[in-house]
Scaffold this motif. Structure first.
Motif, PDB file in Angstrom:
ATOM      1  N   UNK A  41      -0.143   3.269  -1.430  1.00  0.00           N
ATOM      2  CA  UNK A  41      -0.724   2.153  -2.185  1.00  0.00           C
ATOM      3  C   UNK A  41      -2.158   2.453  -2.572  1.00  0.00           C
ATOM      4  N   UNK A  42      -2.916   3.020  -1.615  1.00  0.00           N
ATOM      5  CA  UNK A  42      -4.307   3.322  -1.925  1.00  0.00           C
ATOM      6  C   UNK A  42      -4.411   4.375  -3.020  1.00  0.00           C
ATOM      7  N   UNK A  50      -3.779   3.045  -6.401  1.00  0.00           N
ATOM      8  CA  UNK A  50      -4.820   2.165  -6.915  1.00  0.00           C
ATOM      9  C   UNK A  50      -6.012   2.921  -7.470  1.00  0.00           C
ATOM     10  N   UNK A  83      -0.825  -0.507 -10.653  1.00  0.00           N
ATOM     11  CA  UNK A  83      -1.468  -1.417  -9.717  1.00  0.00           C
ATOM     12  C   UNK A  83      -0.627  -2.666  -9.556  1.00  0.00           C
ATOM     13  N   UNK A  84      -0.178  -3.143 -10.699  1.00  0.00           N
ATOM     14  CA  UNK A  84       0.612  -4.377 -10.674  1.00  0.00           C
ATOM     15  C   UNK A  84       1.866  -4.198  -9.823  1.00  0.00           C
ATOM     16  N   UNK A 137       1.247  -4.099  -6.178  1.00  0.00           N
ATOM     17  CA  UNK A 137       0.924  -5.386  -5.588  1.00  0.00           C
ATOM     18  C   UNK A 137       2.147  -6.276  -5.528  1.00  0.00           C
ATOM     19  N   UNK A 161      -6.032 -10.863   1.392  1.00  0.00           N
ATOM     20  CA  UNK A 161      -6.350 -11.518   0.125  1.00  0.00           C
ATOM     21  C   UNK A 161      -6.448 -13.022   0.321  1.00  0.00           C
ATOM     22  N   UNK A 168      -9.614 -13.799   2.019  1.00  0.00           N
ATOM     23  CA  UNK A 168     -10.705 -13.676   1.060  1.00  0.00           C
ATOM     24  C   UNK A 168     -10.804 -14.925   0.194  1.00  0.00           C
ATOM     25  N   UNK A 169      -9.628 -15.409  -0.254  1.00  0.00           N
ATOM     26  CA  UNK A 169      -9.607 -16.611  -1.090  1.00  0.00           C
ATOM     27  C   UNK A 169     -10.261 -17.775  -0.369  1.00  0.00           C
ATOM     28  N   UNK A 221      -2.687 -21.584 -11.643  1.00  0.00           N
ATOM     29  CA  UNK A 221      -3.191 -22.026 -10.345  1.00  0.00           C
ATOM     30  C   UNK A 221      -2.286 -23.125  -9.782  1.00  0.00           C
ATOM     31  N   UNK A 222      -1.966 -23.005  -8.512  1.00  0.00           N
ATOM     32  CA  UNK A 222      -1.201 -24.067  -7.845  1.00  0.00           C
ATOM     33  C   UNK A 222      -2.170 -25.189  -7.469  1.00  0.00           C
ATOM     34  N   UNK A 263      -4.365 -24.255  -4.636  1.00  0.00           N
ATOM     35  CA  UNK A 263      -5.494 -23.402  -5.017  1.00  0.00           C
ATOM     36  C   UNK A 263      -6.621 -24.253  -5.591  1.00  0.00           C
ATOM     37  N   UNK A 279       3.308 -23.339 -11.757  1.00  0.00           N
ATOM     38  CA  UNK A 279       2.294 -22.286 -11.723  1.00  0.00           C
ATOM     39  C   UNK A 279       2.898 -20.886 -11.693  1.00  0.00           C
ATOM     40  N   UNK A 339       2.459 -17.752 -14.420  1.00  0.00           N
ATOM     41  CA  UNK A 339       1.908 -16.436 -14.076  1.00  0.00           C
ATOM     42  C   UNK A 339       2.657 -15.310 -14.783  1.00  0.00           C
ATOM     43  N   UNK A 345      -6.299 -16.216  -8.636  1.00  0.00           N
ATOM     44  CA  UNK A 345      -5.315 -17.265  -8.373  1.00  0.00           C
ATOM     45  C   UNK A 345      -4.052 -16.683  -7.739  1.00  0.00           C
ATOM     46  N   UNK A 372      -3.885 -14.165  -5.891  1.00  0.00           N
ATOM     47  CA  UNK A 372      -4.138 -13.633  -4.554  1.00  0.00           C
ATOM     48  C   UNK A 372      -4.223 -12.116  -4.486  1.00  0.00           C
ATOM     49  N   UNK A 373      -4.681 -11.483  -5.550  1.00  0.00           N
ATOM     50  CA  UNK A 373      -4.896 -10.042  -5.496  1.00  0.00           C
ATOM     51  C   UNK A 373      -6.118  -9.738  -4.634  1.00  0.00           C
ATOM     52  N   UNK A 374      -6.146  -8.534  -4.069  1.00  0.00           N
ATOM     53  CA  UNK A 374      -7.328  -8.141  -3.297  1.00  0.00           C
ATOM     54  C   UNK A 374      -8.448  -7.807  -4.275  1.00  0.00           C
ATOM     55  N   UNK A 415     -10.251  -5.298  -4.544  1.00  0.00           N
ATOM     56  CA  UNK A 415     -10.181  -3.924  -5.048  1.00  0.00           C
ATOM     57  C   UNK A 415      -9.230  -3.853  -6.253  1.00  0.00           C
ATOM     58  N   UNK A 416      -8.071  -4.464  -6.084  1.00  0.00           N
ATOM     59  CA  UNK A 416      -7.101  -4.485  -7.190  1.00  0.00           C
ATOM     60  C   UNK A 416      -7.691  -5.215  -8.393  1.00  0.00           C
TER      61      UNK A 416
END
Lengths: 339, 220
Positions: free
Chosen positions: A1-2, A5, A23-24, A27, A39, A42-43, A251-252, A255, B75, B79, B106, B108-110, B112-113
């Motif tokens: 994965x790294x 990316x 990338x997509x 993920x 993630x 982080x959010x 966005x939900x 969120x 939602x 997307x 939204x 939830x990607x990191x 970095x991505x």
């Protein structure tokens, strides 16, 4: 994965699209649970701190809200402390169901003892204690704070007192009243006083105040909910366009509401802390006066402050109220937004 | 990919806005949606993006019947789409980077991505190097390209562009159309609502024409 990316310097459009695809895909398919949790964390962290940032940015608005809330919360806390402190006064008296028989001044100690022995024979009496005039005087001097005044008198004005402790079974109902009436018939007895009466009265008064405190607490909590809700509603309105756009790009609701819930949390949290300071400062101001008063009564009364767990509970509840107020408003606003 | 089957839409106040509209768009297809003002272009778009619901007939998107989608699932359907608006709908108090990153945040990607994808999308629309700018400091064409970057950053299945060139001069419009064609080349379906006849005529793409709510050209 790294590895996937890693972006090479991108020169043409197709390679950009390829890179995006890679990338997509990672993920979507390869994103491990841990990655998602990171993630997600982080959010949340982002929402937590950006909501704080916005609160600071809307300085006056947030400040006013927090002030109003802390005053409301400190009112509830102040009332709570008032009751806790009053309650403390009656703790020693709680088990007191004794009857005090004040004898006539001319009754001698010998006849008082005789009377006491007679009362002891009564099956409903557990114990009788004779307090001599001298003991009574000493006790009065120790506890009333008027010792000097009494000592100024030529003669001990206090009568002999018999403290009668009835059997526990008599505690309730009319039986104890009958007992008191019987004692009153004795020739030596000047005056019979059931201590329980005024202890009961005091306790009932405290119960009433406690009930009032709960009602007031509910009202003030409601105020906190509404005030927080209103502040959040204003914030929601200023960010309405942003919310609509976020919803258009997927966005939900959770969120969208997250930053508002955090705003509510911060408002409640800071209000709780502020309220603690307000109450504590008020108690410190009162402390001197109370201690002076307590000294005048030769009493060992200590003012109770907010304890550690009470403080934790205060901050927890106020934060929770902030979140709840925010949640309710955001749900309503989101309903209105639809789309 | 996208299929309208006898779709009608009626508003209480104005009556029928769409009448028995049927068409089908395939993967990687590009089509214009045109018609006079009030012909129902916006309503058709809103039905696809599920901004409006309650139509008669059936709309299938990516093998899903949109009328069966619960509100809480909307939602996730969005997307898979990239929406582009005439008025850009950018967040003017956020940088270009943050605007483009929004769908990814939204989803939830990191970070970095997000970084990689946003830079890729911006380079695609020729705005690399303007990440830190605020939208209002950019020209109209640039703002629209920020909107396009935001619509494609998460690699949607379909791009829905509502009057994307409405505020732009012909040269910029052609540039933006060229961008759409590039997305089409990588398998993205593109539906562009426009009444810019000259633009349509210079490009040889399928045209869906709405007239008073009925599809008069380009249907199934």
């Amino acid at each position: 994965m790294k590895q996937k990316n890693k972006h090479k310097p991108i020169n043409n459009h197709n390679s950009v699209i390829e890179a995006k695809r890679n990338v997509k895909q990672t993920s979507k398919t390869g994103g491990t649970f841990a990655d998602k949790m990171v993630a997600y964390r982080d959010q949340h962290a982002q929402a937590l701190f950006s909501s704080l940032g916005r609160l600071i940015a809307s300085r006056l608005n947030a400040l006013l809200t927090v002030i109003v809330l802390s005053i409301s919360i400190s009112l509830a806390c102040g009332f709570y402390l008032l009751i806790m402190n009053t309650k403390q006064l009656t703790v020693d008296l709680e088990s007191s169901n004794q009857i005090s028989l004040f004898l006539h001044d001319d009754v001698t100690l010998a006849s008082a003892n005789r009377l006491a022995n007679g009362i002891k024979l009564d099956p409903s009496v557990q114990a009788v204690k004779v307090i001599t005039k001298e003991q009574a005087l000493k006790e009065f001097e120790d506890f009333s704070g008027f010792g000097d005044a009494v000592r100024a008198l030529e003669k001990n004005p206090l009568p002999i007192v018999l403290q009668v402790i009835p059997k526990n079974s008599l505690e309730e109902g009319q039986n104890i009243e009958t007992l008191v009436e019987n004692f009153k018939q004795a020739a030596e007895v000047d005056f019979a006083q059931l201590d329980l009466h005024w202890v009961k009265r005091l306790q009932t008064m405290i119960e009433v105040s406690q009930c009032a405190m709960i009602l007031m607490g509910i009202l003030l909590s409601l105020a906190v909910l509404v005030i927080t809700g209103n502040t959040i509603r204003l914030e929601f309105h200023t960010r309405r366009d942003e919310i609509i756009i976020a919803k258009l790009v997927g966005a939900t609701n959770s969120f969208v509401q997250r930053p508002f819930l955090y705003s509510g949390f911060w408002i409640g949290f800071f209000s709780g802390i502020n309220a603690w300071f307000i109450v504590t400062i008020m108690m410190l101001i009162l402390k001197q006066s109370v201690e002076k008063l307590s000294m005048l009564y030769n009493s060992s009364f200590h003012l109770l402050f907010m304890g550690f767990f009470e403080t934790l509970a205060l901050i927890f509840v106020s934060s929770l109220l902030g979140i709840a107020g925010s949640w309710v408003v955001v749900q309503i606003q989101l309903q209105q937004l639809k789309g | 990919m996208l299929e309208f089957d006898n779709v009608s839409m009626r508003y209480l106040e104005v009556g029928d806005v769409l009448r028995n509209v049927s068409f089908r768009l395939f993967k990687g297809e590009i089509a214009f949606l045109t018609g006079h003002s009030g012909a129902g272009k916006s309503t058709l778009f809103k039905l696809i993006a599920m901004i409006e619901r309650g139509n008669r007939g059936k709309i299938m998107f990516n093998r899903k019947d949109l009328s069966q989608i619960r509100a809480s699932q909307i939602p996730y359907i969005r997307r898979e789409m990239g929406l582009i608006f005439q008025d850009y709908k950018l967040l003017n108090d956020r940088t270009v980077f943050d605007n483009v990153a929004l769908p990814l945040v939204i989803m939830g990607y990191s970070s970095k991505e997000i970084n990689g994808l946003v830079r890729a999308a911006l380079s695609k629309v020729g705005l690399l190097g303007k990440e830190r700018k605020l939208p209002l400091t950019l020209s109209g064409g640039e703002q629209q390209r920020v909107g396009i970057a935001r619509a494609v950053v998460h690699k949607p299945l379909i791009i829905l562009a509502d009057e994307p060139t409405g505020n732009l001069d012909p040269e910029l419009s052609a540039e933006i159309m060229h961008l759409f064609e590039q997305f089409q080349n990588v398998g993205v379906t593109v539906l562009i609502a426009t009444h810019d006849i000259s633009l349509i005529s210079t490009l040889n793409h399928r045209v869906l024409r709405l007239d008073h709510g009925s599809l008069v050209a380009g249907g199934k």
